[in-house]
Design a protein around this motif. Structure first.
Motif, PDB file in Angstrom:
ATOM      1  N   LEU A 130       0.820  -1.210   0.000  1.00 29.88           N
ATOM      2  CA  LEU A 130       0.000   0.000   0.000  1.00 29.88           C
ATOM      3  C   LEU A 130       0.854   1.259   0.000  1.00 29.88           C
ATOM      4  O   LEU A 130       0.402   2.316  -0.410  1.00 29.88           O
ATOM      5  N   THR A 149       0.122   8.711  -0.034  1.00 26.36           N
ATOM      6  CA  THR A 149      -0.716   7.563  -0.396  1.00 26.36           C
ATOM      7  C   THR A 149      -2.179   7.929  -0.186  1.00 26.36           C
ATOM      8  O   THR A 149      -2.540   8.487   0.854  1.00 26.36           O
ATOM      9  N   ALA A 198      -6.399   5.145 -10.730  1.00 30.35           N
ATOM     10  CA  ALA A 198      -5.443   4.778  -9.684  1.00 30.35           C
ATOM     11  C   ALA A 198      -4.067   4.598 -10.310  1.00 30.35           C
ATOM     12  O   ALA A 198      -3.937   4.304 -11.505  1.00 30.35           O
ATOM     13  N   HIS A 225      -4.803   4.303  -4.609  1.00 29.06           N
ATOM     14  CA  HIS A 225      -5.392   2.966  -4.683  1.00 29.06           C
ATOM     15  C   HIS A 225      -6.914   3.075  -4.771  1.00 29.06           C
ATOM     16  O   HIS A 225      -7.527   3.880  -4.058  1.00 29.06           O
ATOM     17  N   TRP A 230      -8.268  -1.960  -2.710  1.00 30.33           N
ATOM     18  CA  TRP A 230      -6.963  -2.085  -2.057  1.00 30.33           C
ATOM     19  C   TRP A 230      -7.011  -3.048  -0.875  1.00 30.33           C
ATOM     20  O   TRP A 230      -6.026  -3.708  -0.553  1.00 30.33           O
ATOM     21  N   SER A 270      -4.311  -6.048  -1.013  1.00 25.07           N
ATOM     22  CA  SER A 270      -3.219  -6.021  -0.040  1.00 25.07           C
ATOM     23  C   SER A 270      -3.288  -7.207   0.919  1.00 25.07           C
ATOM     24  O   SER A 270      -2.399  -7.385   1.751  1.00 25.07           O
TER      25      SER A 270
END
Length: 274
Positions: free
Chosen positions: A114, A120, A163, A261, A265, A269
């Motif tokens: 991530l 982020t 994304a 993301h 996600w 992940s």
């Protein structure tokens, strides 16, 4: 009585017209009187015509006509009630943020990483109009985000960007929006732009509260509204903090990247429990 009066007025006007047609010399003798009384003649003629119209065309409405009209009249559409605030949604986010920070720092975990960017953004909900997300700066939770909705085909000013991982840098063009920000915020220099986004241009991170304040850009704020329509709050405060940090990084020639993301996600992940 009204019918008789109307007929009498019409007959008198017709007789006068016939007299003037058959005896034009009479007009030269009484033209002054005609000018003085022309207004009365016109008024009487109009009244007579109206009386005739009412006498011959007036029809009584059926007694139940009014009730029929009321029966078929459309009722006003009641206002749509706004949805009740989803307080649980906000509280659950607060509980998960600390765990997400740990996950972003963990480079040994299975699944898609991530982290990997200076900034982020984890999008977590899209209601078809607005996308909400969480913004982390160097893997520490920093602010909430708001964007437009996802669309398979781009609609200008109404579609969020794809994304991916992008460069975040200054847009050093002196645009009207740049001048507006400079007028309002003395510490502002140039806009922070997400660079090289496919099929998009001039994508900034800036101030705003709802999807009407963005045209594909990312808005950031310190709070998120629990009700509908979805919105974020205290945007100017969050933006000032964010801008000063990123501005300092760019001024020191550090490359700043942003990793975005989509809502999947969580699955990608392979986070087991949050």
């Amino acid at each position: 009585m009204k019918r008789l009066l109307g007929l009498l007025v019409v007959v008198m006007v017709l007789v006068l017209i016939l007299v003037f047609i058959t005896n034009p010399a009479l007009i030269s003798k009484i033209w002054l009187y005609l000018v003085g009384f022309i207004g009365y003649i016109v008024a009487l003629a109009e009244k007579g015509f109206q009386s005739l119209k009412e006498a011959f065309s007036k029809e009584e409405k059926p007694k139940d006509e009014k009730s029929k009209e009321e029966a078929v009249a459309p009722k006003p559409v009641s206002a749509v009630k706004s949805a009740e605030p989803n307080i649980a949604e906000v509280s659950q986010l607060s509980e998960k943020i600390e765990q997400l920070e740990g996950r972003l720092k963990d480079t040994t975990a299975q699944g898609e990483s991530l982290g990997g960017g200076t900034v982020t953004v984890l999008r977590y909900i899209d209601d078809g109009e607005t996308t909400l997300g969480l913004l982390f700066l160097r893997n520490k939770f920093f602010a909430y985000t708001l964007e437009d909705t996802f669309r398979t085909e781009k609609i200008k000013h109404q579609t969020r960007i794809p994304a991916g991982k992008y460069t975040l840098d200054f847009n050093k063009q002196l645009t009207p929006k740049t001048e507006d920000y400079r007028d309002r915020m003395p510490w502002f220099d140039f806009h922070l732009e997400i660079k090289e986004v496919p099929n998009f241009s001039h994508i900034y991170i800036h101030i705003g509260n709802n999807h009407q304040h963005t045209s594909g850009c990312i808005l950031i704020a310190d709070g998120v509204s629990a009700g509908l329509p979805r919105a974020i709050t205290q945007s100017a405060l969050a933006y000032k903090r964010f801008y000063k940090i990123v501005h300092g990084l760019l001024q020191s020639n550090e490359q700043v990247t942003i990793q975005i993301h989509n809502e999947d996600w969580f699955e990608k992940s392979k986070i087991a429990v949050l």
